[in-house]
Design an enzyme around this catalytic site. Structure first.
Site, short mmCIF file in Angstrom:
data_model
loop_
_atom_site.label_atom_id
_atom_site.label_comp_id
_atom_site.label_asym_id
_atom_site.label_seq_id
_atom_site.Cartn_x
_atom_site.Cartn_y
_atom_site.Cartn_z
N ASP A 1 -4.65 0.64 -9.47
CA ASP A 1 -6.06 0.31 -9.64
C ASP A 1 -6.41 0.05 -11.10
O ASP A 1 -7.09 -0.91 -11.44
CB ASP A 1 -6.94 1.43 -9.07
CG ASP A 1 -6.58 1.75 -7.64
OD1 ASP A 1 -5.90 0.91 -7.01
OD2 ASP A 1 -6.97 2.82 -7.15
N SER B 1 -11.94 0.69 -5.73
CA SER B 1 -11.60 1.18 -7.07
C SER B 1 -12.73 1.12 -8.08
O SER B 1 -12.56 0.65 -9.21
CB SER B 1 -10.41 0.41 -7.64
OG SER B 1 -9.29 0.72 -6.92
N SER B 2 -13.88 1.62 -7.67
CA SER B 2 -14.98 1.71 -8.62
C SER B 2 -14.61 2.64 -9.77
O SER B 2 -15.00 2.40 -10.92
CB SER B 2 -16.25 2.21 -7.93
OG SER B 2 -15.99 3.44 -7.29
N GLU C 1 0.83 -1.21 0.00
CA GLU C 1 0.00 0.00 0.00
C GLU C 1 0.86 1.25 0.00
O GLU C 1 1.87 1.33 0.72
CB GLU C 1 -0.89 -0.03 1.24
CG GLU C 1 -2.31 0.33 0.97
CD GLU C 1 -3.02 -0.61 0.00
OE1 GLU C 1 -3.10 -0.27 -1.19
OE2 GLU C 1 -3.48 -1.67 0.43
N HIS C 2 0.44 2.22 -0.81
CA HIS C 2 1.17 3.49 -0.98
C HIS C 2 2.60 3.24 -1.47
O HIS C 2 3.52 3.98 -1.16
CB HIS C 2 1.17 4.30 0.33
CG HIS C 2 -0.20 4.81 0.66
ND1 HIS C 2 -0.72 5.96 0.11
CD2 HIS C 2 -1.18 4.29 1.44
CE1 HIS C 2 -1.94 6.15 0.56
NE2 HIS C 2 -2.25 5.15 1.36
C1 GLA Z 1 -5.45 4.43 -4.01
C2 GLA Z 1 -4.76 4.84 -5.30
C3 GLA Z 1 -3.68 3.79 -5.67
C4 GLA Z 1 -2.75 3.52 -4.50
C5 GLA Z 1 -3.55 3.23 -3.23
C6 GLA Z 1 -2.68 3.10 -2.03
O1 GLA Z 1 -6.19 3.26 -4.22
O2 GLA Z 1 -5.68 4.95 -6.36
O3 GLA Z 1 -2.97 4.23 -6.80
O4 GLA Z 1 -1.87 4.58 -4.31
O5 GLA Z 1 -4.51 4.25 -2.98
O6 GLA Z 1 -1.90 1.95 -2.12
#
Ligand code: GLA
Length: 394
Positions: free
Chosen positions: A188, A142-143, A50-51
């Site tokens: 995403d 991620s809709s 994540e991130h």
């Molecule tokens: C959101 C962003 C991704 C990613 C995540 C964190 O989903 O759209 O690109 O940075 O946060 O991992």
């Protein structure tokens, strides 16, 4: 009988997750004619990493059986008409002149994908487009990426445009960054485009190389929606990105992907902790992939809990509600690992669970969570599905 053919790849496509007949009827009601193409792209849940995407690092997302589907047919002239079943709302614009509404709404995501394709030199034609989906909005699944990639697949499909999946993902990200104005990374859109049934995707976000990692049969992926809505457009996500850029700049490296443990010490607060998270999280992704390959579930579980702690303490993107859901998961028998997934600041946790244990979620997690927060968390048992599928209907 064979499956319909994906016009982009000429490969047979599997049936859709959405009810194709219902979507067809929606299209017919909206435009009084039949659709010619259906494109469908999944939401995603990230197992770990994540991130890290906007730091050139590693992620491990899974495409889930919550999707956005787009039915489309070419139209005479340049007019694009769009109907969203979820919002029961319409839109219309000239295919070569998509403009922002300035309100960052669903229309901007659709127009933005057309803008990005045109900007890249692809020629699009007028079309009628109907959209329906079941990815929960604002939950961190991620809709928006599913919408972008499905719209991209449909516009390319009816325009006879061939684009590789990675390229389509990049163009959809560009639409979100530059047209909608949300500074997301590439994870995403890449998951929505390239996900694979029964697999997680190891993505190297620097090279965009994608490797499929099989998921063990006896393990379920359970998402728990904390029902605390998150808004990616919010400043906190951009602030974290800026911290990472500042840390990389201070270290004289291109991105935090290139940082190592000894770089952490000299950095000022909070850049030192942000950097420590990215370094440790990238390592955890690679370790989790090795553990998945050797079916060492205990190891994966441990890495997920460590990832959550790092996101909570070093990257500071958790909330008390997400912490509580992870703590309850830790105490529930049969849960292998849990962590917040997506950007954080609300949204969902992802839980790896022994299949037989999914029934324990109500008593172990949902009920105590309600007692403490007053919120009714929703649990979604996910199936790992393919990324973008485009099928021609006639
Ligand atoms: C959101 C962003 C991704 C990613 C995540 C964190 O989903 O759209 O690109 O940075 O946060 O991992």
């Amino acid at each position: 009988m064979g499956w319909p053919t994906n016009p982009q790849t000429s490969k047979p496509t599997k049936p859709l997750v959405v009810d194709q007949n219902a979507l067809r009827h929606t299209f017919e009601r909206a435009f009084g004619r039949a659709p010619e193409i259906v494109a469908e792209a999944p939401g995603r849940v990230n197992l770990i990493g994540e991130h890290t995407d906007y730091n050139g690092g590693f992620v491990l997302p899974v495409g889930i059986d919550r999707t956005v589907a787009v039915a489309a047919a070419p139209a005479e002239g340049k007019r694009v008409r769009v109907y969203s079943a979820d919002f029961d709302a319409r839109d219309e614009w000239q295919v070569d002149a998509p403009r922002r509404t300035g309100r960052r709404e669903w229309r901007d995501y659709v127009r933005g994908v057309a803008w990005a394709l045109l900007d890249a030199g692809y020629e699009l034609r007028g079309a009628d487009v109907a959209i329906a989906g079941d990815v929960p909005l604002g939950a961190g699944l991620s809709s928006s990426a599913a919408l972008e990639v499905a719209v991209g697949g449909a516009l390319c499909g009816i325009g006879g445009v061939e684009v590789k999946m990675q390229r389509l993902a990049l163009l959809c990200q560009k639409a979100e960054n530059q047209f909608v104005g949300v500074q997301c990374g590439i994870m995403d859109q890449l998951a929505a485009a390239c996900a694979r049934e029964e697999h997680a995707l190891l993505v190297d976000c620097r090279s965009l190389q994608v490797e499929r990692v099989p998921l063990p049969d006896d393990v379920a992926i359970v998402v728990v929606d904390s029902k605390v809505q998150r808004a990616l457009g919010e400043t906190a996500y951009n602030e974290r990105r800026e911290d990472c850029v500042a840390a990389a700049w201070a270290l004289g490296i291109k991105a935090l992907r290139d940082a190592s443990e000894r770089d952490v010490g000299p950095l000022p607060e909070p850049l030192n902790r942000r950097t420590r998270h990215v370094i440790s999280e990238n390592r955890r992704v690679l370790e989790a992939v090795a553990a998945l390959r050797s079916e060492n579930l205990n190891r994966i579980g441990k890495l997920m809990y460590e990832s959550h702690a790092s996101l909570r303490d070093d990257f500071e993107v958790s909330t008390p509600e997400l912490d509580l859901l992870v703590e309850l998961a830790l105490r529930t028998e049969g849960v292998i690992g849990a962590r917040l997934t997506g950007a954080g600041f609300g949204g969902c946790t992802v839980n790896l669970v022994e299949r037989k244990a999914a029934g324990r979620f109500e008593a172990g997690i949902i009920e105590p969570y309600r007692a403490e927060t007053g919120l009714v968390a929703e649990m979604i048992v996910c199936r790992a599905v393919d990324g973008l599928r485009v099928s021609r209907l006639r």
